[in-house]
Design an enzyme around this catalytic site. Structure first.
Site, PDB file in Angstrom:
ATOM      1  N   LYS A 121      -9.000   7.977 -12.082  1.00  9.70           N
ATOM      2  CA  LYS A 121      -8.003   8.783 -11.366  1.00  9.70           C
ATOM      3  C   LYS A 121      -8.386  10.254 -11.294  1.00  9.70           C
ATOM      4  CE  LYS A 121      -4.155   5.797 -11.215  1.00  9.70           C
ATOM      5  NZ  LYS A 121      -2.765   5.474 -11.376  1.00  9.70           N
TER       6      LYS A 121
ATOM      7  N   LYS B  83      -9.286  -3.309  -6.673  1.00  9.91           N
ATOM      8  CA  LYS B  83      -7.914  -3.691  -7.039  1.00  9.91           C
ATOM      9  C   LYS B  83      -6.937  -3.340  -5.905  1.00  9.91           C
ATOM     10  CE  LYS B  83      -5.391  -1.202  -9.902  1.00  9.91           C
ATOM     11  NZ  LYS B  83      -4.117  -0.894 -10.520  1.00  9.91           N
TER      12      LYS B  83
ATOM     13  N   LYS C 141      -1.451   0.923  -4.911  1.00 13.50           N
ATOM     14  CA  LYS C 141      -0.456   1.678  -4.138  1.00 13.50           C
ATOM     15  C   LYS C 141      -1.105   2.826  -3.386  1.00 13.50           C
ATOM     16  CE  LYS C 141       3.012   1.214  -7.767  1.00 13.50           C
ATOM     17  NZ  LYS C 141       3.246   1.831  -9.079  1.00 13.50           N
TER      18      LYS C 141
HETATM   19  N1  AQP Z   1      -3.596  -5.191  -8.263  1.00 14.15           N
HETATM   20  C1  AQP Z   1      -2.859  -5.527  -9.304  1.00 14.15           C
HETATM   21  N2  AQP Z   1      -2.880  -6.803  -9.777  1.00 14.15           N
HETATM   22  C2  AQP Z   1      -2.121  -7.181 -10.843  1.00 14.15           C
HETATM   23  N3  AQP Z   1      -1.297  -6.329 -11.478  1.00 14.15           N
HETATM   24  C3  AQP Z   1      -1.236  -5.049 -11.028  1.00 14.15           C
HETATM   25  N4  AQP Z   1      -0.527  -3.984 -11.422  1.00 14.15           N
HETATM   26  C4  AQP Z   1      -0.829  -2.926 -10.652  1.00 14.15           C
HETATM   27  N5  AQP Z   1      -1.722  -3.267  -9.723  1.00 14.15           N
HETATM   28  C5  AQP Z   1      -1.992  -4.593  -9.938  1.00 14.15           C
HETATM   29  C6  AQP Z   1       0.412  -4.016 -12.539  1.00 14.15           C
HETATM   30  O1  AQP Z   1       1.677  -3.575 -12.060  1.00 14.15           O
HETATM   31  C7  AQP Z   1       2.354  -2.918 -13.128  1.00 14.15           C
HETATM   32  C8  AQP Z   1       2.885  -1.611 -12.636  1.00 14.15           C
HETATM   33  O2  AQP Z   1       1.820  -0.791 -12.257  1.00 14.15           O
HETATM   34  P1  AQP Z   1       2.062   0.762 -12.209  1.00 14.15           P
HETATM   35  O3  AQP Z   1       3.030   1.069 -11.162  1.00 14.15           O
HETATM   36  O4  AQP Z   1       2.469   1.242 -13.535  1.00 14.15           O
HETATM   37  O5  AQP Z   1       0.731   1.464 -11.945  1.00 14.15           O
HETATM   38  P2  AQP Z   1      -0.674   1.167 -11.361  1.00 14.15           P
HETATM   39  O6  AQP Z   1      -1.383   0.134 -12.160  1.00 14.15           O
HETATM   40  O7  AQP Z   1      -1.343   2.482 -11.332  1.00 14.15           O
HETATM   41  O8  AQP Z   1      -0.406   0.676  -9.909  1.00 14.15           O
HETATM   42  P3  AQP Z   1      -1.390   0.830  -8.722  1.00 14.15           P
HETATM   43  O9  AQP Z   1      -0.861   0.052  -7.614  1.00 14.15           O
HETATM   44  O10 AQP Z   1      -2.770   0.510  -9.133  1.00 14.15           O
HETATM   45  O11 AQP Z   1      -1.271   2.368  -8.373  1.00 14.15           O
HETATM   46  P4  AQP Z   1      -2.419   3.413  -8.102  1.00 14.15           P
HETATM   47  O12 AQP Z   1      -2.779   3.222  -6.705  1.00 14.15           O
HETATM   48  O13 AQP Z   1      -1.751   4.738  -8.363  1.00 14.15           O
HETATM   49  O14 AQP Z   1      -3.546   3.134  -9.058  1.00 14.15           O
HETATM   50  C9  AQP Z   1       1.367  -2.778 -14.283  1.00 14.15           C
HETATM   51  O15 AQP Z   1       1.624  -3.779 -15.245  1.00 14.15           O
HETATM   52  C10 AQP Z   1       0.033  -3.025 -13.633  1.00 14.15           C
HETATM   53  O16 AQP Z   1      -0.899  -3.595 -14.517  1.00 14.15           O
END
Ligand code: AQP
Length: 344
Positions: free
Chosen positions: A114, A206, A209
């Site tokens: 990040k 992955k 968001k």
């Molecule tokens: N692609 C994924 N597959 C399975 N699980 C996922 N999680 C996130 N992406 C995937 C799980 O969702 C929960 C909440 O995630 P979060 O909102 O705390 O943050 P994150 O992991 O940072 O989500 P993103 O979508 O990956 O956001 P960005 O784009 O900011 O990096 C967690 O349990 C996470 O494991």
């Protein structure tokens, strides 16, 4: 000492809630309700470790709450709240800032990803994020944490922090009548065919968001037509689906779509291949569209209905926060006594 089993997990209100968040986390939150006491948190203090427009943040906090409710989490039997309403999370995080070692945080891959090349310009909060996550879990002395595969390393750090706290303060912990450990070592629950849902445009990345391409993910608020379009356009390879799961190892896009199908249907990847092995992607994608629309359509519709009722959402968060705070305050009292801080 045996700790009472308790589930804690959180989701960041950073917009674009997607199928990965659902299959990797929220769907499991729902399933655990029957067997455990559960605490589910909208982790807004985590969200602000990177810049959030204030008005969007407010909306996103309510949207994640609406998603929890629309997916079927019962806010009366369990707890739904937002992190910033329970100050003890930040308070315990400070204690953990003094427990965790710089060397531990330096190994965290999420910070490296990040912060990217501009590391000097990343917030201190982004760096210390895993300590706050450990506090989120341990302020409730939670024993089980359902998360996606990407959070595995942070969970290991939470266990290290709990262990070091228990060791550092061993004599004081025993003196307060807690046996030989104050914090449990929380166990990650990372199971099933979709612990890491990948981008629909690139099976090696992955689903996220923050991906600039909306085509890379299925958002929980996408309508049936959008879901269908995104699945039909999802990247694949030129071969039919294999009959044997082992053959998915070299085919990331096929593996991802099969995993999504399996998780949505609640079956194994092997069972999906028993049905679709040898089929062309066109036929498989048609079945996936039908399944995804059937499962996600009602969730999206319910989210849109709930999100309009801000007073209702805010009342759920206030009620959940008040109940969570009672538990968190009790932990903090003990932590202060154990550490040796004078309190009121
Ligand atoms: N692609 C994924 N597959 C399975 N699980 C996922 N999680 C996130 N992406 C995937 C799980 O969702 C929960 C909440 O995630 P979060 O909102 O705390 O943050 P994150 O992991 O940072 O989500 P993103 O979508 O990956 O956001 P960005 O784009 O900011 O990096 C967690 O349990 C996470 O494991």
């Amino acid at each position: 000492m045996a700790f009472k089993e308790r589930v804690f997990s959180g989701v960041q209100p950073t917009g674009n809630l997607h199928l990965g968040n659902y299959l990797g986390a929220i769907k499991k939150f729902v399933e655990l309700q029957d067997s455990h006491d559960c605490i589910y948190c909208v982790v807004d203090l985590h969200a602000i470790t990177v810049w959030q427009e204030p008005a969007e943040l407010t909306h996103n906090i309510r949207e994640v709450t609406a998603a929890f409710l629309a997916c079927g989490i019962d806010p009366k039997k369990h707890i739904i709240f937002n992190q910033s309403q329970v100050a003890e999370h930040a308070e315990l995080a400070w204690i953990f800032n003094c427990i965790a070692r710089l060397g531990w945080l330096n190994r965290m891959t999420q910070f490296k990803e990040k912060a990217g090349k501009d590391r000097e310009n990343a917030s201190v909060g982004l760096y210390a994020y895993p300590n706050l996550m450990a506090a989120d879990i341990l302020v409730y002395r939670a024993t089980h944490v359902p998360v996606g595969d990407d959070q595995k390393q942070h969970l290991e750090l939470a266990r290290d922090i709990a262990q070091k706290f228990n060791n550092d303060f061993a004599s004081s912990i025993a003196g307060h009548g807690f046996g030989d450990a104050f914090f449990p070592l929380p166990e990650p629950l990372i199971q099933g065919p979709a612990t890491r849902v990948m981008s629909l445009r690139d099976g090696t990345k992955k689903m996220s968001k923050s991906d600039a391409s909306d085509q890379s993910r299925i958002n929980l608020t996408d309508d049936a037509e959008t879901i269908a379009l995104k699945v039909r356009r999802a990247k694949t390879d030129p071969h039919p689906l294999p009959g044997d799961e082992k053959e998915l190892a070299e085919r990331p896009e096929a593996d991802n779509l099969v995993g999504i199908f399996a998780a949505l249907k609640g079956i194994s990847k092997g069972a999906v291949l028993n049905e679709f092995g040898g089929a062309q992607f066109s036929a498989f994608k048609a079945a996936l569209v039908e399944l995804a629309v059937a499962k996600l359509g009602p969730i999206g519709a319910e989210m849109k209905r709930i999100i309009d009722d801000k007073a209702y959402i805010d009342s759920i968060l206030a009620d959940g926060s008040a109940r969570a705070q009672v538990m968190a305050a009790e932990t903090m009292k003990s932590v202060k006594d154990i550490v040796g801080l004078v309190r009121r």
